[in-house]
Design a protein around this motif. Structure first.
Motif, PDB file in Angstrom:
ATOM      1  N   VAL A   6       0.864  -1.179   0.000  1.00 46.73           N
ATOM      2  CA  VAL A   6       0.000   0.000   0.000  1.00 46.73           C
ATOM      3  C   VAL A   6       0.898   1.226   0.000  1.00 46.73           C
ATOM      4  O   VAL A   6       1.870   1.288   0.775  1.00 46.73           O
ATOM      5  N   LEU A  58      -9.229  -2.348   3.036  1.00 44.00           N
ATOM      6  CA  LEU A  58      -8.765  -0.995   2.736  1.00 44.00           C
ATOM      7  C   LEU A  58      -9.921  -0.079   2.353  1.00 44.00           C
ATOM      8  O   LEU A  58      -9.851   1.136   2.540  1.00 44.00           O
ATOM      9  N   ASP A  59     -10.976  -0.668   1.825  1.00 50.26           N
ATOM     10  CA  ASP A  59     -12.157   0.107   1.444  1.00 50.26           C
ATOM     11  C   ASP A  59     -12.846   0.718   2.661  1.00 50.26           C
ATOM     12  O   ASP A  59     -13.643   1.643   2.525  1.00 50.26           O
ATOM     13  N   VAL A  61     -11.204   2.221   5.088  1.00 48.75           N
ATOM     14  CA  VAL A  61     -10.353   3.297   5.605  1.00 48.75           C
ATOM     15  C   VAL A  61     -10.868   4.642   5.114  1.00 48.75           C
ATOM     16  O   VAL A  61     -10.973   4.868   3.912  1.00 48.75           O
ATOM     17  N   ILE A 102      -4.651   2.396   8.084  1.00 51.44           N
ATOM     18  CA  ILE A 102      -4.431   1.310   7.119  1.00 51.44           C
ATOM     19  C   ILE A 102      -3.937   0.063   7.843  1.00 51.44           C
ATOM     20  O   ILE A 102      -4.398  -1.053   7.588  1.00 51.44           O
ATOM     21  N   LEU A 106      -5.830  -3.590   7.927  1.00 51.57           N
ATOM     22  CA  LEU A 106      -5.185  -4.815   7.462  1.00 51.57           C
ATOM     23  C   LEU A 106      -5.071  -5.853   8.572  1.00 51.57           C
ATOM     24  O   LEU A 106      -5.094  -7.060   8.307  1.00 51.57           O
ATOM     25  N   LEU A 158      -3.319   0.503  -3.691  1.00 48.49           N
ATOM     26  CA  LEU A 158      -2.791  -0.847  -3.535  1.00 48.49           C
ATOM     27  C   LEU A 158      -2.073  -1.204  -4.829  1.00 48.49           C
ATOM     28  O   LEU A 158      -2.649  -1.083  -5.913  1.00 48.49           O
ATOM     29  N   HIS A 187     -14.647   5.580  -2.052  1.00 48.74           N
ATOM     30  CA  HIS A 187     -13.836   4.693  -2.882  1.00 48.74           C
ATOM     31  C   HIS A 187     -14.495   4.543  -4.251  1.00 48.74           C
ATOM     32  O   HIS A 187     -15.685   4.312  -4.351  1.00 48.74           O
TER      33      HIS A 187
END
Length: 197
Positions: A6, A58-59, A61, A102, A106, A158, A187
């Protein structure tokens, strides 16, 4: 399997400034202009199913856009043992906050084993092997004031990495937008930034 990380991409203007500084250190393997980035989290090799889980994580965040700048160069180890030459990214609170968000996202991905590393924001300029210490020292002293204009960070991404060949080839896999209120789902899925932003 795919090798993922990332990162924040650098705008073209900032990449050009860094590329102009490259050179003058025999034994340095300079990073190509198109590969400049700020790594937020290295993930490593995962299978496609886990890659999908990573995208989903990640979506989630959300953070505000912010400005970032580069000032100075350095190495992580003593010059005698240095293996990496980098441009220093100024660690503003918003950047540290984004990296933490992030990492937390994760950490929720089942089966993902992330290496615990201290976050030192930087852009890799060159990898070093048997370099001339005098030339390396001169480069660091001569570029102590190397700086780029601040730029607005409005997304993170990413990337996948193919490490074969002389230099790694990075491919944008997914882009995640930041916004000013950090409240909405901003996003926009797959994106092609053309490498020019």
């Amino acid at each position: 399997m795919v090798r993922l990380f990332v990162a924040l991409p650098l705008p073209l203007a900032q990449r050009r400034i860094l590329a102009l500084a490259a050179g003058g250190v025999p034994g340095a393997r300079w990073t190509p202009l198109e590969n400049y980035h700020v790594t937020l989290r290295f993930i490593g090799e995962v299978d496609e199913r886990r890659a999908d889980d990573i995208v989903s994580a990640l979506d989630t965040v959300h953070a505000d856009a912010f400005t970032l700048g580069i000032g100075g160069v350095g190495t992580f180890d003593s010059r005698r043992d240095a293996r990496l030459l980098y441009a220093r990214v100024l660690p503003v609170p918003a950047l540290l906050d984004l990296e933490g968000r992030i990492g937390a996202a994760l950490a929720r991905v089942p089966g993902l084993d992330l290496e615990p590393r201290r976050f030192v924001p930087h852009v890799t300029l060159a990898r070093l092997r048997q370099v001339d210490m005098g030339r390396l020292g001169a480069f660091i002293e001569g570029n102590g004031l190397l700086a780029t204009p601040d730029w607005r960070v409005d997304h993170f991404a990413l990337y996948s990495s193919d490490t074969g060949g002389d230099h790694s080839v990075y491919t944008l896999e997914e882009r995640f937008d930041l916004d000013d209120d950090a409240g909405g789902d901003d996003h926009d899925g797959w994106a092609d930034d053309g490498g020019e932003d």
